[in-house]
Design a protein around this motif. Structure first.
Motif, short mmCIF file in Angstrom:
data_model
loop_
_atom_site.label_atom_id
_atom_site.label_comp_id
_atom_site.label_asym_id
_atom_site.label_seq_id
_atom_site.Cartn_x
_atom_site.Cartn_y
_atom_site.Cartn_z
N LEU A 6 0.87 -1.17 0.00
CA LEU A 6 0.00 0.00 0.00
C LEU A 6 0.90 1.22 0.00
O LEU A 6 1.75 1.37 0.89
CB LEU A 6 -0.91 0.00 1.23
CG LEU A 6 -1.76 1.25 1.44
CD1 LEU A 6 -2.71 1.47 0.27
CD2 LEU A 6 -2.54 1.13 2.74
N GLU A 7 0.75 2.07 -1.00
CA GLU A 7 1.57 3.28 -1.11
C GLU A 7 0.94 4.40 -0.28
O GLU A 7 -0.26 4.40 -0.01
CB GLU A 7 1.64 3.73 -2.57
CG GLU A 7 2.16 2.68 -3.53
CD GLU A 7 3.66 2.48 -3.44
OE1 GLU A 7 4.35 3.33 -2.84
OE2 GLU A 7 4.14 1.47 -3.97
N GLN A 8 1.77 5.38 0.08
CA GLN A 8 1.25 6.59 0.71
C GLN A 8 0.46 7.36 -0.35
O GLN A 8 0.88 7.43 -1.51
CB GLN A 8 2.39 7.46 1.24
CG GLN A 8 1.93 8.69 1.99
CD GLN A 8 1.17 8.36 3.27
OE1 GLN A 8 1.63 7.57 4.08
NE2 GLN A 8 0.00 8.95 3.43
N ILE A 20 -4.68 6.92 -4.23
CA ILE A 20 -4.21 5.84 -3.38
C ILE A 20 -3.80 4.69 -4.29
O ILE A 20 -4.62 4.18 -5.06
CB ILE A 20 -5.30 5.37 -2.39
CG1 ILE A 20 -5.69 6.53 -1.46
CG2 ILE A 20 -4.86 4.14 -1.61
CD1 ILE A 20 -6.94 6.27 -0.64
N ALA A 21 -2.52 4.30 -4.22
CA ALA A 21 -2.00 3.24 -5.09
C ALA A 21 -1.64 2.01 -4.25
O ALA A 21 -1.22 2.14 -3.09
CB ALA A 21 -0.78 3.74 -5.84
N PHE A 22 -1.79 0.83 -4.86
CA PHE A 22 -1.46 -0.41 -4.17
C PHE A 22 -1.08 -1.47 -5.19
O PHE A 22 -1.44 -1.38 -6.37
CB PHE A 22 -2.63 -0.88 -3.30
CG PHE A 22 -3.91 -1.12 -4.05
CD1 PHE A 22 -4.27 -2.40 -4.46
CD2 PHE A 22 -4.75 -0.07 -4.37
CE1 PHE A 22 -5.45 -2.62 -5.17
CE2 PHE A 22 -5.94 -0.28 -5.08
CZ PHE A 22 -6.28 -1.56 -5.47
N ASN A 23 -0.33 -2.48 -4.72
CA ASN A 23 0.12 -3.59 -5.56
C ASN A 23 -0.48 -4.89 -5.07
O ASN A 23 -0.55 -5.13 -3.86
CB ASN A 23 1.64 -3.73 -5.53
CG ASN A 23 2.35 -2.52 -6.07
OD1 ASN A 23 1.81 -1.76 -6.85
ND2 ASN A 23 3.59 -2.35 -5.64
N SER A 56 -4.71 1.84 -8.69
CA SER A 56 -4.90 3.07 -7.92
C SER A 56 -6.37 3.48 -7.96
O SER A 56 -7.09 3.11 -8.89
CB SER A 56 -4.02 4.20 -8.45
OG SER A 56 -4.38 4.54 -9.76
N VAL A 57 -6.79 4.19 -6.93
CA VAL A 57 -8.13 4.75 -6.85
C VAL A 57 -7.99 6.20 -6.41
O VAL A 57 -7.01 6.58 -5.77
CB VAL A 57 -9.05 3.99 -5.87
CG1 VAL A 57 -9.31 2.58 -6.35
CG2 VAL A 57 -8.49 3.99 -4.47
N LYS A 87 -2.93 3.52 6.34
CA LYS A 87 -2.07 4.70 6.34
C LYS A 87 -2.92 5.93 6.64
O LYS A 87 -4.12 5.92 6.43
CB LYS A 87 -1.36 4.87 5.01
CG LYS A 87 -0.32 3.77 4.73
CD LYS A 87 0.58 4.15 3.60
CE LYS A 87 1.57 3.07 3.28
NZ LYS A 87 2.71 3.05 4.17
N LYS A 88 -2.23 7.01 7.08
CA LYS A 88 -2.91 8.28 7.37
C LYS A 88 -2.81 9.20 6.17
O LYS A 88 -1.84 9.14 5.41
CB LYS A 88 -2.22 9.00 8.54
CG LYS A 88 -2.47 8.42 9.87
CD LYS A 88 -1.82 9.33 10.91
CE LYS A 88 -1.72 8.66 12.24
NZ LYS A 88 -1.04 9.51 13.21
#
Length: 93
Positions: A6-8, A20-23, A56-57, A87-88
């Motif tokens: 999960l990316e910042q 918001i990006a994630f793998n 990503s969303v 994450k915040k």
């Protein structure tokens, strides 16, 4: 990608939207939720089966007040293995 990640969110702080990006290393059912600092779920951004890869969303917070929010990503693959990250992010209007 070979790992769950999960990316910042970017940008952070943001106004009024952020990405918001994630793998996902494998196909999985993914739920992305946003919570306020009281722990109340304010929005579900995504809840569906997704293919492995980078995703990503966009969170559009035009109807929310300034403050700190938490976003979570939960995934469950076809073998029942689950992953959870949080994450915040900061909304400044």
């Amino acid at each position: 990608p070979n790992l769950y990640k999960l990316e910042q969110n970017y940008p952070n702080p943001f106004n009024p939207s952020t990405t918001i990006a994630f793998n996902l290393p494998v196909d999985a059912n993914v739920t992305i939720s946003v919570f306020n600092m009281l722990g109340e779920e304010v929005e579900i951004l995504l809840n569906k089966e997704m293919n492995a890869g980078k995703h990503s969303v966009i969170f559009d917070a035009k109807n929310y007040t300034s403050g700190t929010y938490i976003y979570t990503v939960k995934s469950v693959d076809s073998f029942g293995k689950s992953n959870f990250s949080a994450k915040k992010m900061i909304l400044i209007k």
